[in-house]
Write an enzyme that holds these catalytic residues in place. Structure first.
Site: not given
Length: 260
Positions: A66, A111, A114, A134
């Protein structure tokens, strides 16, 4: 439909969806997530598409994560909204009737991993690196990573990956069951499309119902899963594809499925 950060190419019922933001290692910001949601909806209802291959532009990254620049100054409320936006994209892929194959060609972090886990299965380049960094940023995976990874490989290995924030290579990811197969970088996309074409060549209704049975059955106790499977099995006997598929087998010819 035009997209700023995505490319869509369709050949022989296989759509290749590429996150095209190489200058940022294909990082997921709000704009990209919104576009992914719209693109998945478009592909779901495009009758010319039977299977989707998802990859990233360039040689360095599938999706590096992300967008930290966007997240850095978010409030608690904004962080929650951003996580929900990302989760909606992952759930859209999981709920699609059409299979989605991830072709992980480089970094798949945070992300990005994911996004790959939201696909039905993953092929990876020998150069791919996967991980959830993260915790090194003081947060946790927010686009479904804690849930999807632990369900895929069990809590012990998921805990190790998420708690340490370390990256692992494609071969280790394959041995852990995250990745289905590993290919040379120059072969990856062709191999993913080859598998997608094989899936596109069988009964699309059967594939859609199989995806439904697997995804929903995982959230049921086994006996309920059996009952759900049997109900879908029975429904398919009311379709033209079932009649055609079995007639073709008996007549020793290739089935001409019509997705109905």
């Amino acid at each position: 439909m035009e997209y700023k950060n995505l490319l869509i190419e369709t050949t022989d019922a296989v759509a290749t969806l590429t996150v095209n933001r190489p200058q940022a290692l294909n990082a997921l910001n709000s704009e990209v997530l919104d576009e992914l949601g719209r693109a998945l909806y478009q592909l779901e209802y495009d009758s010319a598409v039977k299977v989707v291959v998802l990859t990233g532009a360039g040689e360095k990254a599938f999706v590096a994560g992300a967008d930290i620049k966007e997240m850095a100054d978010m409030s608690s409320y904004e962080g929650h909204r951003f996580a929900v936006k990302g989760q909606h994209v992952m759930m859209a892929m999981e709920k699609m009737k059409k299979p989605v194959i991830a072709a992980v060609n480089g970094f798949a972090l945070g992300g990005g991993l994911e996004l790959a886990l939201g696909c039905d299965f993953i092929y990876a380049s020998q150069k791919a690196k996967l991980g959830f960094p993260e915790v090194t940023l003081g947060i946790i995976p927010g686009f479904g990573g804690t849930q999807n990874l632990s369900r895929l490989i069990g809590p012990n290995k998921a805990n190790e990956m998420i708690f340490t924030g370390r990256m692992i290579g494609a071969e280790k990811a394959c041995s852990w069951g995250i990745v289905n197969e590993v290919f040379a970088p120059e072969e990856l996309l062709d191999k993913a499309r080859e598998t997608a074409a094989a899936i596109a060549g069988v009964g699309s209704l059967g594939v859609a119902y199989a995806k439904d049975a697997i995804a929903n059955g995982l959230n049921m106790v086994k006996e309920d899963g059996f009952r759900y499977e049997a109900s879908l099995f029975g429904v398919l006997f009311a379709t033209e594809d079932q009649k055609e598929g079995m007639a073709a087998f008996v007549e020793k010819r290739k089935a001409a499925f019509k997705n109905r």
